[in-house]
Design a protein around this motif. Sequence first.
Motif, PDB file in Angstrom:
ATOM      1  N   GLU A 221       0.832  -1.199   0.000  1.00 47.46           N
ATOM      2  CA  GLU A 221       0.000   0.000   0.000  1.00 47.46           C
ATOM      3  C   GLU A 221       0.873   1.259   0.000  1.00 47.46           C
ATOM      4  O   GLU A 221       0.547   2.268  -0.641  1.00 47.46           O
ATOM      5  N   ALA A 222       1.991   1.206   0.695  1.00 47.06           N
ATOM      6  CA  ALA A 222       2.887   2.361   0.755  1.00 47.06           C
ATOM      7  C   ALA A 222       3.696   2.532  -0.526  1.00 47.06           C
ATOM      8  O   ALA A 222       4.282   3.592  -0.753  1.00 47.06           O
ATOM      9  N   GLY A 223       3.743   1.496  -1.350  1.00 49.39           N
ATOM     10  CA  GLY A 223       4.506   1.584  -2.593  1.00 49.39           C
ATOM     11  C   GLY A 223       5.964   1.223  -2.440  1.00 49.39           C
ATOM     12  O   GLY A 223       6.806   1.607  -3.259  1.00 49.39           O
ATOM     13  N   LEU A 224       6.283   0.457  -1.385  1.00 47.60           N
ATOM     14  CA  LEU A 224       7.655   0.000  -1.185  1.00 47.60           C
ATOM     15  C   LEU A 224       7.894  -1.296  -1.945  1.00 47.60           C
ATOM     16  O   LEU A 224       6.974  -2.104  -2.154  1.00 47.60           O
ATOM     17  N   THR A 225       9.128  -1.504  -2.356  1.00 44.63           N
ATOM     18  CA  THR A 225       9.538  -2.787  -2.946  1.00 44.63           C
ATOM     19  C   THR A 225      10.157  -3.634  -1.845  1.00 44.63           C
ATOM     20  O   THR A 225      11.048  -3.164  -1.118  1.00 44.63           O
ATOM     21  N   HIS A 226       9.693  -4.861  -1.699  1.00 43.38           N
ATOM     22  CA  HIS A 226      10.279  -5.762  -0.713  1.00 43.38           C
ATOM     23  C   HIS A 226      11.066  -6.850  -1.430  1.00 43.38           C
ATOM     24  O   HIS A 226      10.576  -7.465  -2.388  1.00 43.38           O
ATOM     25  N   VAL A 227      12.287  -7.079  -0.994  1.00 41.87           N
ATOM     26  CA  VAL A 227      13.132  -8.134  -1.555  1.00 41.87           C
ATOM     27  C   VAL A 227      13.220  -9.245  -0.526  1.00 41.87           C
ATOM     28  O   VAL A 227      13.705  -9.039   0.594  1.00 41.87           O
ATOM     29  N   LEU A 228      12.716 -10.414  -0.904  1.00 44.67           N
ATOM     30  CA  LEU A 228      12.678 -11.564   0.001  1.00 44.67           C
ATOM     31  C   LEU A 228      14.015 -12.285  -0.016  1.00 44.67           C
ATOM     32  O   LEU A 228      14.366 -12.956  -0.992  1.00 44.67           O
ATOM     33  N   ALA A 229      14.772 -12.137   1.061  1.00 49.02           N
ATOM     34  CA  ALA A 229      16.038 -12.859   1.201  1.00 49.02           C
ATOM     35  C   ALA A 229      15.762 -14.302   1.581  1.00 49.02           C
ATOM     36  O   ALA A 229      14.651 -14.660   1.978  1.00 49.02           O
ATOM     37  N   ARG A 230      16.784 -15.134   1.478  1.00 48.06           N
ATOM     38  CA  ARG A 230      16.645 -16.542   1.869  1.00 48.06           C
ATOM     39  C   ARG A 230      17.125 -16.778   3.300  1.00 48.06           C
ATOM     40  O   ARG A 230      16.938 -17.851   3.856  1.00 48.06           O
ATOM     41  N   HIS A 231      17.764 -15.783   3.882  1.00 46.60           N
ATOM     42  CA  HIS A 231      18.284 -15.863   5.246  1.00 46.60           C
ATOM     43  C   HIS A 231      18.474 -14.420   5.712  1.00 46.60           C
ATOM     44  O   HIS A 231      18.799 -13.548   4.904  1.00 46.60           O
ATOM     45  N   GLU A 232      18.242 -14.162   6.986  1.00 45.71           N
ATOM     46  CA  GLU A 232      18.365 -12.792   7.473  1.00 45.71           C
ATOM     47  C   GLU A 232      19.775 -12.234   7.290  1.00 45.71           C
ATOM     48  O   GLU A 232      19.942 -11.022   7.119  1.00 45.71           O
TER      49      GLU A 232
END
Length: 533
Positions: A42-53
Amino acid sequence: MSDAQTRPLGAQISHMLKDRGVEVIFGIPGVHNQEMYRGIEEAGLTHVLARHEQGAGFMADGYARATGKPGMAYVITGPGLCNIMTPMGQAYSDSVPVLVISSCLDETAARKGQLHQMKDQRAAAETVCDWSFEARTADAAYQLIDRALVEFDTSRARSKHIQVPIAVLGSDAAAAPEKGTLDHTPQAAQFGQMDRIEALLNAAERPVFVLGGGAGPNAAIPGILRKAGALVVTTYAGRGAVDAADEHCLGACLARPGSAQVFAQADLVLAIGTELAEVDLWRPELGHDCPMVRVDIDASVLAETRAGDVAVHARAQMFFDDLSRRLEAWPQDKPFLWDTDTVAAQVASFRGQVQAERPGLVEVCDALRAAVPADTMIYSDMTQIAYVAQEVWDMDRPGHWHHPTGFGTLGYATPAAIGGAIGRPGLPTMAIIGDYGFHYTMQELGVAVELGLPLPIILWDNGKLGEIEDSMTRAQIAPNAVIAHNPDFCKLAEAFGALSAAPQSLESLRGALDKAFKADRPTLIYLTPKITG
């Protein structure tokens, strides 16, 4: 559902970050931090899903180094935060603006046996970052976020951590206050200090500038060197601040024992934007016996000055601009009393020492350097090929080679390069990593495939922990636990959906790199000491 002005705090935080100029979040969702994910789209951010923190943290670090913007990461309570503490420590030591926001348990003293419970999560995080605070209200969260962002802009950038209790993240909150205007003028040197520095330079016959990662870029530097008749040495992070082919430049040679003899001949040293840390020198002292001018934004660095030294609390850019204006008024350039033939011979001598210490690697680095496009941003790991490259790979611009210098973490290069490639779409990015370091974060290759990043990953496989083996041998310790079974790295990369290449010659390496930079996905380029010239 809440109206537009009242949302769960987790969603409001995403809206606030977007309003403050944040565009990308790296992280991994979990039950404990899922409220932070409510407002991302909703905020218009791109999230990149990592495989490990750990990968998420290194990606945030690489993104920050590439863009100059803060790297942001969302992680869960307990193990999620613990996993990202290594990248937090790396960002702290290398002055990278990384902000980690995590959830935390609502109560830990009276309730035991909870999922992801730690004795003191906030205190654990604080051991590896600038500061770590818990925000128990929406207003506190907003204030801490703004504090972090302002400090990134106004002081030495270092990683920071904010944790918010799970119940608070889910509670309705008013929107964050509108962004204020920060009228920040970077620190400028005091006029009295600049008068003294100008006088010292005017009197000096053999001045030496030491340029660190905080020194460049600045177009005034070459002119200053000529006006002052100065020799210049760079740290590894400072490479590219001045043209390595310049006759005034001795290169990134601080770690060479022979550089101490150079500094012993100086009658003035100016250290700009560098800690002169152990990982810069690899000896206790620089080797000078003359006054030193220290210019740094970090006051703690200036506390190390000795009697007769000049400490300047300022950004390097302001210092160079002021110094340049002053030196332009000089009637002529000062004579360069550092003999140019001697300087050239010393550069060649240092290069020869590197070749003798690690045979074959200088030639591989030369071939790689000749093959990469202009403006390539490089992320390297703790591996012998990177150690060699830092000494012999002359950069044509500053801020384009990133190495885990201070904390010295394995596995940095691959995820950091992913973050850098995300931050510079359409521009070339490359990773250089060793076989052992690749094991630490190899799973992040899936992120690069998922995003279709044209990222060459140079994997140097000497089949061992070569640097550790050499160190043990020098210490007269029988090398132990330095060899591990490796997979077929090319097949492994292909299993992730990446491309692979295993050039057998330096000539074919050029073609492999050219294809990799033009590909629609990452390419693992597998090199071994058997590669021929």
